[in-house]
Motif scaffolding. Structure first.
Motif, PDB file in Angstrom:
ATOM      1  N   LYS A 129      -8.656  27.131  11.403  1.00 35.45           N
ATOM      2  CA  LYS A 129      -7.655  26.350  12.122  1.00 35.45           C
ATOM      3  C   LYS A 129      -6.855  25.420  11.218  1.00 35.45           C
ATOM      4  O   LYS A 129      -5.621  25.321  11.373  1.00 35.45           O
ATOM      5  N   GLU A 130      -7.493  24.749  10.264  1.00 36.37           N
ATOM      6  CA  GLU A 130      -6.740  23.841   9.401  1.00 36.37           C
ATOM      7  C   GLU A 130      -5.805  24.616   8.480  1.00 36.37           C
ATOM      8  O   GLU A 130      -4.661  24.222   8.260  1.00 36.37           O
ATOM      9  N   GLN A 131      -6.286  25.731   7.965  1.00 32.43           N
ATOM     10  CA  GLN A 131      -5.466  26.563   7.086  1.00 32.43           C
ATOM     11  C   GLN A 131      -4.252  27.111   7.841  1.00 32.43           C
ATOM     12  O   GLN A 131      -3.137  27.137   7.318  1.00 32.43           O
ATOM     13  N   LEU A 132      -4.462  27.525   9.085  1.00 33.30           N
ATOM     14  CA  LEU A 132      -3.349  28.031   9.891  1.00 33.30           C
ATOM     15  C   LEU A 132      -2.357  26.938  10.228  1.00 33.30           C
ATOM     16  O   LEU A 132      -1.142  27.139  10.167  1.00 33.30           O
ATOM     17  N   ARG A 133      -2.869  25.772  10.574  1.00 31.91           N
ATOM     18  CA  ARG A 133      -1.983  24.676  10.963  1.00 31.91           C
ATOM     19  C   ARG A 133      -1.069  24.256   9.815  1.00 31.91           C
ATOM     20  O   ARG A 133       0.087  23.913  10.014  1.00 31.91           O
ATOM     21  N   ARG A 134      -1.583  24.317   8.591  1.00 28.53           N
ATOM     22  CA  ARG A 134      -0.800  23.900   7.424  1.00 28.53           C
ATOM     23  C   ARG A 134       0.078  25.000   6.871  1.00 28.53           C
ATOM     24  O   ARG A 134       0.911  24.763   5.997  1.00 28.53           O
ATOM     25  N   ASP A 307      -5.456  22.760  19.823  1.00 31.29           N
ATOM     26  CA  ASP A 307      -5.769  24.187  19.857  1.00 31.29           C
ATOM     27  C   ASP A 307      -4.509  25.026  19.991  1.00 31.29           C
ATOM     28  O   ASP A 307      -4.368  26.073  19.336  1.00 31.29           O
ATOM     29  N   TRP A 308      -3.579  24.576  20.848  1.00 29.53           N
ATOM     30  CA  TRP A 308      -2.377  25.378  21.036  1.00 29.53           C
ATOM     31  C   TRP A 308      -1.503  25.394  19.792  1.00 29.53           C
ATOM     32  O   TRP A 308      -0.848  26.397  19.491  1.00 29.53           O
ATOM     33  N   GLN A 309      -1.492  24.326  19.013  1.00 20.59           N
ATOM     34  CA  GLN A 309      -0.735  24.319  17.760  1.00 20.59           C
ATOM     35  C   GLN A 309      -1.226  25.422  16.827  1.00 20.59           C
ATOM     36  O   GLN A 309      -0.427  26.106  16.179  1.00 20.59           O
ATOM     37  N   VAL A 310      -2.535  25.614  16.774  1.00 21.54           N
ATOM     38  CA  VAL A 310      -3.102  26.678  15.941  1.00 21.54           C
ATOM     39  C   VAL A 310      -2.703  28.045  16.490  1.00 21.54           C
ATOM     40  O   VAL A 310      -2.270  28.935  15.754  1.00 21.54           O
ATOM     41  N   CYS A 311      -2.844  28.225  17.805  1.00 23.45           N
ATOM     42  CA  CYS A 311      -2.481  29.497  18.438  1.00 23.45           C
ATOM     43  C   CYS A 311      -1.010  29.814  18.229  1.00 23.45           C
ATOM     44  O   CYS A 311      -0.632  30.955  17.919  1.00 23.45           O
ATOM     45  N   ALA A 312      -0.156  28.809  18.420  1.00 26.22           N
ATOM     46  CA  ALA A 312       1.291  29.011  18.292  1.00 26.22           C
ATOM     47  C   ALA A 312       1.659  29.407  16.869  1.00 26.22           C
ATOM     48  O   ALA A 312       2.513  30.290  16.651  1.00 26.22           O
TER      49      ALA A 312
END
Length: 367
Positions: A129-134, A307-312
Motif C-alpha cells: 500500500k505505501e509503495q502504491l500510494r507513492r 484504502d480507496w487512495q491505494v485502490c484508485a
C-alpha cells in the motif's frame, strides 16, 4: 474496415486473426466494437426476472432495483446477457477493495504462491500500500506485490494439471460475493444459483487473456457471471469452433456479463485493455462516494479514504475482473479421483497471457 473484413472472412482459426488485430498496439479501428452504451445493430433489449430479486436484496448487494437495470442480448448468441453498470453509487469501490485487500489473503490461492514462500504472500496489501500510494508514472519504478498479482482463486480451486476441480481443494467462498452473484443470477432467470468457484483476474495495459472455453465445471446448466471494474477492455465472443469469427465488444467499469445456455460454452478472449473512454484517470462511476446510510444486512462496507487512495492508484493502469461459477449441480458430487492431492501446480506468472489456449498455464481461464 480491417476488423469488419476479418470478421467476415471466417475460416481456419478466424478467432486468432481477430485476436491479433485487436491485440496490436497501433490498432485504431474500433468502430466495429459493440458498445452497449449506444446499442444498435445486432444488439437487442433483453428481459430480466424483475420480481425474482426484491429491491431490499438488490440494495443489500449494492445494486439498483432490477426494474432500473438495462439488459441486452446479441443476435446469434442465445443465453448471452450484458448488463451495463447496475451498481449503486460508490458500491463498486467495495468490490475493488475486496479484490485487492481481502480476497488475496490466505487460504485463497494466487499466482504468487508458485514463486514465493508462504510467509511472503500472507499480506500483499500491507506490503504494497505505501509503495502504491507513492508511485509515480515512471515505468522504471519496481512493481509492488499487488501489481505482480495476476489471479486469485476462491472456493473450489482449479487443478492446473488435470484441468479439473476437486472436493479436496476447497476453501470457503466469500459470503458477500456469493450474495451478489445470487442476486444477479436470479435477475437473469437463474434462481438458486450457488457461487462455488471464482477466478479474479488482475489486468494491466500490457495484459491479455487467451482464447478458451470454460468447460471444467461439472454443471453447464448454470451461468458464468463476469464483473468488471477499473479500466475498459475489448472482449471477444466467438462460437463453438475457433473457425467462427468472434464479435468484439467493450466492457467498462461496473458492467456485468452473463453467459448461459448456448453461450455458456463458446470461445472467448480479452485481447486488449484500454484506457477508460472518458479520458480521465478513473471512470466517473468510481469517483462517486458510498452513501452514509446502508440498508440493514448490507454486504457492502465503507472503505476508508486511505484504502480507496491505494485502490484508485492501482486502477489508474489496471482492470479487475471477477468470474463466478457454480461447479456442481444440487446434490451432485465429484467423481472419485486417485493419485492426486487435488491441488496441482499453479500457473506461472506472465505479464502478457498467451493467446494460445494451450498456454493457459500463464493465467486461469476466466471472463
Amino acid at each position: 474496415a480491417a476488423a469488419a473484413a476479418l470478421t467476415r472472412e471466417g475460416g481456419e482459426d478466424a478467432f486468432r486473426r481477430l485476436f491479433r488485430f485487436y491485440r496490436q498496439r497501433d490498432a485504431s479501428d474500433l468502430r466495429g466494437v459493440v458498445d452497449f452504451s449506444v446499442p444498435g445493430g445486432q444488439v437487442f433489449r433483453s428481459q430480466l426476472s424483475i420480481y425474482s430479486v426484491s429491491d431490499q436484496d438488490a440494495y443489500r448487494a449494492g445494486l439498483q432495483p432490477v426494474s432500473q437495470w438495462k439488459a441486452y442480448g446479441l443476435n446469434g448468441y442465445p443465453g448471452f446477457i450484458f448488463i451495463p453498470n447496475p451498481f449503486l453509487p460508490g458500491c463498486q469501490r467495495h468490490w475493488v477493495k475486496q479484490c485487492l485487500k481481502l480476497y488475496p489473503q490466505k487460504p485463497n490461492v494466487c499466482n504468487l504462491d508458485l514463486h514465493m514462500a508462504p510467509e511472503k504472500t500472507i499480506d500483499l496489501w500491507g506490503q504494497s500500500k505505501e509503495q502504491l500510494r507513492r508511485k509515480g508514472s515512471s515505468k522504471r519504478e519496481p512493481r509492488s506485490l499487488l501489481e505482480k498479482l495476476r489471479w486469485v482463486t476462491l472456493g473450489y480451486h482449479y487443478n492446473w494439471d488435470t484441468k479439473k476441480y476437486s472436493a479436496n481443494h476447497h476453501t470457503p467462498f466469500p459470503s458477500d460475493l456469493a450474495f451478489l452473484s445470487e442476486q444477479v443470477a436470479a435477475a437473469c432467470g437463474f434462481r438458486g444459483f450457488q457461487a462455488q468457484a471464482g477466478i479474479l483476474n488482475y489486468y494491466h495495459f500490457d495484459s491479455s487473456l487467451g482464447i478458451h472455453v470454460d468447460e471444467s465445471e461439472l454443471d453447464h446448466s448454470r451461468p458464468l457471471l463476469s464483473f468488471s471494474f477499473g479500466q475498459s477492455s475489448i472482449f471477444l465472443l466467438g462460437g463453438l469452433k475457433r473457425e467462427e469469427a468472434p464479435t468484439a465488444m467493450f466492457m467498462h467499469s461496473g458492467d456485468i456479463m452473463v453467459m448461459s445456455g448456448f453461450s455458456r460454452l463458446l470461445y472467448h478472449a480479452v485481447p486488449r485493455v484500454l484506457p477508460n473512454p472518458e479520458g480521465t484517470a478513473l471512470p466517473s462511476c468510481l469517483d462517486q462516494a458510498l452513501s452514509s446510510d446502508l440498508p440493514v444486512g448490507s454486504v457492502i462496507e465503507h472503505s476508508s479514504d486511505e484504502d480507496w487512495q491505494v485502490c484508485a492508484k492501482y486502477l489508474q493502469s489496471s482492470r479487475i475482473n471477477m468470474t463466478i461459477r457454480q461447479v456442481l449441480a444440487e446434490g451432485q458430487k465429484f467423481p472419485e479421483e486417485s493419485g492426486t492431492d487435488g491441488k496441482g501446480r499453479a500457473p506461472s506468472e506472465d505479464s502478457q497471457h498467451q493467446e494460445n489456449s494451450r498456454a493457459k498455464r500463464h493465467k486461469p481461464n476466466t471472463e
